[in-house]
Design an enzyme around this catalytic site. Structure first.
Site, short mmCIF file in Angstrom:
data_model
loop_
_atom_site.label_atom_id
_atom_site.label_comp_id
_atom_site.label_asym_id
_atom_site.label_seq_id
_atom_site.Cartn_x
_atom_site.Cartn_y
_atom_site.Cartn_z
N SER A 252 -41.55 -117.36 -39.79
CA SER A 252 -42.43 -117.54 -38.64
C SER A 252 -41.67 -117.37 -37.33
O SER A 252 -40.48 -117.66 -37.25
CB SER A 252 -43.04 -118.96 -38.68
OG SER A 252 -43.67 -119.27 -37.46
N TYR B 108 -41.82 -128.49 -39.61
CA TYR B 108 -42.35 -127.25 -40.20
C TYR B 108 -41.45 -126.08 -39.79
O TYR B 108 -40.96 -125.34 -40.64
CB TYR B 108 -43.79 -126.98 -39.74
CG TYR B 108 -44.17 -125.53 -39.94
CD1 TYR B 108 -44.14 -124.63 -38.87
CD2 TYR B 108 -44.47 -125.06 -41.21
CE1 TYR B 108 -44.42 -123.29 -39.08
CE2 TYR B 108 -44.76 -123.72 -41.42
CZ TYR B 108 -44.73 -122.84 -40.34
OH TYR B 108 -45.00 -121.50 -40.54
N LYS C 205 -38.66 -123.43 -42.01
CA LYS C 205 -38.61 -121.96 -42.01
C LYS C 205 -37.18 -121.51 -41.70
O LYS C 205 -36.65 -120.58 -42.32
CB LYS C 205 -39.60 -121.38 -40.99
CG LYS C 205 -41.05 -121.53 -41.40
CD LYS C 205 -41.32 -120.90 -42.75
CE LYS C 205 -42.74 -121.10 -43.23
NZ LYS C 205 -42.96 -120.58 -44.59
C1 WQD Z 1 -52.23 -121.12 -29.99
C2 WQD Z 1 -52.52 -121.46 -28.54
C3 WQD Z 1 -52.39 -123.78 -28.00
C4 WQD Z 1 -55.78 -125.06 -30.42
C5 WQD Z 1 -48.83 -122.32 -34.78
C6 WQD Z 1 -47.54 -122.50 -35.50
C7 WQD Z 1 -47.04 -121.18 -36.00
C8 WQD Z 1 -48.11 -120.51 -36.81
C9 WQD Z 1 -49.38 -120.36 -36.00
C10 WQD Z 1 -47.69 -121.06 -39.11
C11 WQD Z 1 -51.58 -122.50 -27.98
C12 WQD Z 1 -53.81 -123.26 -27.82
C13 WQD Z 1 -54.80 -124.29 -29.82
C14 WQD Z 1 -56.78 -125.68 -29.63
C15 WQD Z 1 -55.79 -124.71 -27.66
N1 WQD Z 1 -48.37 -121.24 -37.99
N2 WQD Z 1 -54.82 -124.12 -28.48
N3 WQD Z 1 -56.75 -125.48 -28.27
O1 WQD Z 1 -49.18 -123.30 -31.93
O2 WQD Z 1 -48.97 -120.82 -31.31
O3 WQD Z 1 -48.59 -121.52 -33.65
O4 WQD Z 1 -49.77 -121.69 -35.59
O5 WQD Z 1 -46.81 -120.28 -39.32
O6 WQD Z 1 -45.90 -121.44 -36.79
O7 WQD Z 1 -46.59 -123.01 -34.59
O8 WQD Z 1 -50.87 -121.59 -32.74
O9 WQD Z 1 -53.33 -121.56 -32.79
O10 WQD Z 1 -52.14 -123.82 -32.73
O11 WQD Z 1 -52.16 -122.37 -30.70
O12 WQD Z 1 -55.78 -124.55 -26.44
O13 WQD Z 1 -57.69 -126.40 -30.12
O14 WQD Z 1 -53.84 -122.01 -28.45
O15 WQD Z 1 -52.04 -124.65 -26.93
O16 WQD Z 1 -51.33 -122.17 -26.63
P1 WQD Z 1 -49.36 -121.87 -32.29
P2 WQD Z 1 -52.18 -122.38 -32.30
#
Ligand code: WQD
Length: 341
Positions: A126, A151, A155
């Site tokens: 990741s 997590y 990785k």
């Molecule tokens: C994306 C953006 C949030 C939810 C994670 C893991 C990564 C991978 C993908 C496994 C951010 C914003 C989110 C919400 C929001 N997983 N957000 N409201 O955190 O970039 O990555 O998931 O491999 O390893 O770290 O993904 O989709 O959680 O967030 O505003 O209800 O959306 O702040 O900016 P992230 P995400």
């Protein structure tokens, strides 16, 4: 037909990769413990490709059963290892669950593979390993930073363990694929992301809000140093991501790898802000999304998007589907999911 093992093959990225492997003529064996997936996905894979993957319900934490499995399946030509827990927030509250489920299981598989004369191993990694990179876009040479969550740490440790095995065994060939943000669903809308409980990730929360399962989307902060104040990520369509796994596997099967341990970033190379994702959803769905701006989420990085040159040039792979394609497929999947409820 080369037989390929896909661990976690009933999961989100795993199931899409099984479909692409079968389309390329591979015979697929799936291991899954069904802790974060549904056995129904098997029928859905078959409905898409017409082929039934072999399936073994197996908890990879059970070391003896892992050893027995690899004694039975000595004719495997490659392994794509997805099986792991992957919720960043959950890992903070349950670190030992993550170290046990993501690291011990990897060690058991690698030990069982020692008896095979050669191994081709694709590891699901990741972009989390980079943390907040100093430079954008992010290349594979960017320094791995101290993980922000257990997590992410699993990785990083997983990659290190595999590198150690490759160092002492030149017949062990591995590729670590560092995903950016996988989103979307197969265009049949038969497989897609199946979050259990309240979605942690942005896109399933958007589609569940639009379908009426959630009241409104909370946007975690609009005071970041970005154009519209919201965080930037590289959202890659899960089908493009799945295809990259087949390309990487073939690279090893055909001995086109330059060294026996390689890493590739898998992203589109384009960053999109949270607001851009919301606007894309509203455009492709015709739905007005109910959302509000709230405070920042602990641990979020400001921006991340991939430098795709190495994957384009050396792997010969490029993402083709757009953010709009991904958001439309995510919406079609959400609607189909709720139809069947
Ligand atoms: C994306 C953006 C949030 C939810 C994670 C893991 C990564 C991978 C993908 C496994 C951010 C914003 C989110 C919400 C929001 N997983 N957000 N409201 O955190 O970039 O990555 O998931 O491999 O390893 O770290 O993904 O989709 O959680 O967030 O505003 O209800 O959306 O702040 O900016 P992230 P995400």
């Amino acid at each position: 037909m080369d037989k390929i093992l896909v661990t976690g093959g009933l999961g989100y990225i795993g199931s899409h990769t099984v479909v692409e492997l079968q389309k390329e003529g591979f015979e697929v064996v799936i291991i899954d413990d069904l802790s974060n997936s549904s056995v129904e996905t098997l029928d859905r894979i078959k409905a898409i490709t017409g082929k039934n993957p072999q399936f073994e319900e197996l908890d990879l934490k059970e070391k003896d059963r892992v050893e027995a499995f690899f004694k039975t399946y000595k004719d495997l030509k490659g392994i794509i290892h997805f099986a792991a827990s992957k919720a960043v927030g959950e890992s903070v509250n349950h670190p030992l669950k993550y170290y046990e489920n993501n690291i011990s299981t990897l060690v058991y598989i690698l030990k069982a593979l020692q008896d095979l004369e050669t191994s081709n191993f694709i590891f699901s990694s990741s972009c989390t390993v980079y943390g907040q990179a100093d430079e954008l876009p992010i290349t594979e040479e960017a320094p791995v930073k101290k993980a922000e969550s257990p997590y992410g740490n699993t990785k990083q440790i997983g990659e290190e363990i595999i590198q150690e095995v490759c160092k002492i065994n030149s017949e062990f060939n591995a590729i670590a694929l560092r995903y950016f943000n996988p989103i979307g669903a197969h265009d049949s809308a038969l497989i897609g992301e199946l979050p259990i409980g309240i979605p942690q990730n942005l896109v399933p929360f958007i589609t569940q809000t639009a379908i009426g399962l959630r009241e409104e989307l909370s946007v975690f902060g609009d005071d970041y140093p970005t154009e519209d104040g919201t965080c930037i990520r590289d959202y890659i369509h899960v089908v493009d991501l799945a295809k990259a796994h087949v390309v990487a596997l073939k690279r090893l099967l055909e001995s086109n790898n330059k060294t026996n341990y390689e890493t590739f970033n898998l992203g589109t190379g384009t960053g999109s802000s949270v607001m851009e994702v919301i606007k894309s959803f509203e455009r492709v769905s015709g739905e007005k999304l109910n959302y509000k701006i709230v405070e920042r989420r602990e641990g979020d990085i400001i921006a991340a998007y991939a430098d795709t040159e190495k994957a384009n040039k050396e792997l010969g792979w490029k993402a083709h589907l757009t953010l709009n394609d991904a958001m439309l497929s995510a919406w079609e999947w959400e609607k189909k999911l709720r139809e069947n409820l």
